[in-house]
Design an enzyme around this catalytic site. Structure first.
Site, short mmCIF file in Angstrom:
data_model
loop_
_atom_site.label_atom_id
_atom_site.label_comp_id
_atom_site.label_asym_id
_atom_site.label_seq_id
_atom_site.Cartn_x
_atom_site.Cartn_y
_atom_site.Cartn_z
NE ARG A 39 -3.46 2.37 2.51
CZ ARG A 39 -4.16 3.02 3.65
NH1 ARG A 39 -3.98 2.42 4.59
NH2 ARG A 39 -4.85 3.97 3.35
CG HIS A 40 -0.82 4.90 -0.86
ND1 HIS A 40 -1.10 5.51 0.42
CD2 HIS A 40 -1.94 4.55 -1.34
CE1 HIS A 40 -2.36 5.68 0.48
NE2 HIS A 40 -2.99 4.96 -0.48
NE ARG A 43 -4.89 8.00 1.04
CZ ARG A 43 -5.91 8.28 1.88
NH1 ARG A 43 -6.07 9.27 2.55
NH2 ARG A 43 -6.78 7.41 2.32
NE ARG A 116 -3.64 7.27 -2.97
CZ ARG A 116 -4.54 8.15 -3.61
NH1 ARG A 116 -4.27 9.17 -4.01
NH2 ARG A 116 -5.69 7.34 -3.76
CD GLU A 218 -12.13 2.21 -6.27
OE1 GLU A 218 -12.37 2.12 -5.19
OE2 GLU A 218 -10.94 2.86 -6.87
CG ASP A 312 -7.15 1.11 1.58
OD1 ASP A 312 -7.34 1.41 0.29
OD2 ASP A 312 -7.58 1.94 2.45
CB SER A 313 -9.20 -0.90 -2.43
OG SER A 313 -8.33 -0.29 -3.40
#
Length: 414
Positions: A39-40, A43, A116, A218, A312-313
Site C-alpha cells: 500500500r502507498h 498521504r 502517492r 469501484e 488498501d483496496s
C-alpha cells in the site's frame, strides 16, 4: 509504460548499514524470489475542503502541506526506512548483495499511476538501493488508474451486480457500529454540522447505507459508512503525520479504546466494499493474474525482487480472493496499514529438493509511523506470517509450492 528514477541525497545515518546480528532462516532453505504488494505510504486526507469533512463538522480542520491524496514528506521518509530495512533483510537472506547495486532486470518496481503510489515506489527504491538506477514503471498518463491496480467491477451481468449488492449488505452486518457512530458524532459535534443544519442529516447511527456495484466502477457506498470512514481516516492520518495531539481529532481521542471503537468504521468500510468473496474475486482478478505470472507460471524466470505499489483496496480484495485465513496485526488499528506490504516469498529446500512459499505482512506499527522510527534488523517493522486456507502452513510458516499454485489456479477460475 513509463520508467521514472529518483535520486535523493540522504543523510549517512539514514542509509548506513545496521550492525545487527543476522537472523537465521530454516536450515537448508534459500530465498529465491520475493514479491511485495504494498500500500502507498502516508498521504493527506482524500476528502478535501468543501467535502464530507467540512460537511460533517463546524470545527476547523488542520491544514496539510500537500494536496489531498498526495504522499507527504513524512510518508516519503517512512517509505525510505521501510526500503532500507527490506534491503538489509534481503541481503541477509542472500537475495541481494550489501553495498552493491542490483544487476539490471533483477529488481522490478511497478506502481499505480497516481502521485502517492509512484512516489512511494520511488522512495522505497531509494531506501533499498541508494544511488542505484532502479526505475519505477507506471502508466505514462499520471492521475489515471492502471488496470492492474484498478479495483473495479468487470462483470456486467445484472445477476452479478445483484449478488454483489447482497454480498456487501451481508458483509456490513458483520460490524456493530452504533457505538462507533455515537462516539464520532460527539467528537465532531455532528448536531452543529452543515450536514445536520442544512441537509437535516443529524444521526449517523440511524442513517441508511446505499451500496453500488456498477460495471467499470469501484464498489461504492453512500451514507453514514462513507462519512464515518472519511472522518476516521482523517484522524488516523493526522496521528501518523505527527500533528500535535491537541490537533488530532481536536484533542478528543485520549485512549486506545477510543481508537479501536473509531477504527471499526474504517475497517468496516473497507471490508464491506472489498472483502466479500463475490466482489473480491472480481475486482482483484488483474492483480491475482499478475502475481501468478510472476511467482507461479514464471517461477525463477523473472526478477528476484518485484515491488508492486497500490492501495488498501488492492490488498483487502487480494487477501480475500486468495482465501487467506483471518489475521491480526499487533500494534495497528488498521486492517491494511499505510505503507504495509504483503510479502510473497519463494524458498527452496535443498535437503528436500522442493520449493516452498511463505507469505508475511510487513508493516509499521501506529507508533513507528507517528515516531518516524528508523527500521533496521535491530529495530524491525512488524512481521506477521499469513496462511492460506488452500495451502496450510507448517510450524515455520511455509506451504508447498504445488498447493500454492492450486490456490492461484482456483482464484483465477482455472
Amino acid at each position: 509504460m513509463k520508467k521514472t528514477s529518483l535520486a535523493l541525497a540522504l543523510s549517512v545515518s539514514l542509509i548506513a548499514p545496521a550492525l545487527a546480528q543476522a537472523e537465521t532462516s530454516a536450515e537448508g532453505y534459500t530465498l529465491q524470489q520475493v514479491l511485495l504488494m504494498s500500500r502507498h505510504n502516508l498521504r493527506a486526507p482524500l476528502a478535501n475542503n468543501g467535502s464530507v469533512l467540512e460537511q460533517s463538522t463546524a470545527k476547523a480542520w488542520p491544514q496539510w502541506d500537500v494536496p489531498g491524496g498526495q504522499l507527504t514528506t513524512r510518508g516519503g521518509v517512512l517509505e525510505v526506512y521501510m526500503g532500507h530495512y527490506m534491503r538489509e533483510w534481503l541481503a541477509q537472506q542472500g537475495l541481494v548483495t550489501s553495498g552493491e547495486c542490483p544487476p539490471a532486470e533483477t529488481v522490478y518496481a511497478y506502481a499505480n499511476s497516481l502521485q502517492r503510489t509512484v512516489a512511494t515506489a520511488q522512495f522505497f527504491v531509494t531506501g533499498a538501493f541508494p544511488g542505484c538506477d532502479v526505475p519505477v514503471h507506471h502508466q505514462e498518463k499520471m492521475g489515471t488508474m492502471d488496470p492492474t491496480f484498478n479495483p473495479v467491477i468487470t462483470n456486467s451481468a445484472p445477476a452479478f451486480g445483484e449478488q454483489a449488492l447482497q454480498a456487501m449488505e451481508a458483509q456490513r452486518q458483520h460490524y456493530a457500529l452504533i457505538d462507533s457512530y455515537k462516539l464520532l458524532e460527539e467528537m465532531v459535534g455532528f448536531q452543529d454540522s452543515p450536514s445536520c443544519k442544512e441537509k437535516n442529516v443529524c444521526d449517523l447511527a440511524q442513517g441508511k447505507d446505499t451500496f453500488s456495484a456498477q460495471p467499470g466502477k469501484e464498489p461504492g457506498v453512500s451514507g453514514p459508512l462513507k462519512v464515518g470512514n472519511s472522518l476516521v481516516d482523517a484522524f488516523t492520518l493526522q496521528y501518523y503525520e505527527g500533528f500535535p495531539l491537541d490537533q488530532v481529532a481536536w484533542g478528543q481521542i485520549k485512549t486506545d479504546s477510543q481508537w479501536r471503537v473509531l477504527s471499526q468504521l474504517k475497517n468496516g468500510y473497507q471490508d464491506t466494499l472489498f472483502t466479500s468473496p463475490q466482489v473480491a474475486r472480481n475486482v482483484a482478478a488483474p492483480l491475482v493474474k499478475y502475481i501468478n505470472n510472476a511467482l507461479v507460471t514464471g517461477a525463477g524466470k523473472g526478477p528476484k525482487v518485484t515491488l508492486l505499489v497500490g492501495h488498501d483496496s488492492n490488498i483487502a480484495s487480494l487477501l480475500t480472493a486468495l482465501d487467506f485465513d483471518d489475521y491480526q496485526l499487533p500494534g495497528q488499528y488498521e486492517r491494511t496499514p499505510i505503507g504495509g506490504k504483503i510479502v510473497f516469498e519463494r524458498w527452496h529446500d535443498t535437503k528436500g529438493n522442493r520449493d516452498l512459499f511463505k507469505v508475511e505482512y510487513v508493516y509499521q506499527s501506529s507508533e513507528q509511523l507517528r515516531n518516524v522510527e528508523t527500521l533496521t534488523l535491530e529495530n524491525p517493522p512488524q512481521r506477521v506470517t499469513l496462511s492460506l486456507k488452500g495451502c496450510p502452513v507448517d510450524s515455520q510458516g511455509f506451504c508447498p509450492a504445488d498447493k500454492f499454485a492450486e490456490v492461484f489456479s482456483q482464484a483465477l477460475g482455472q
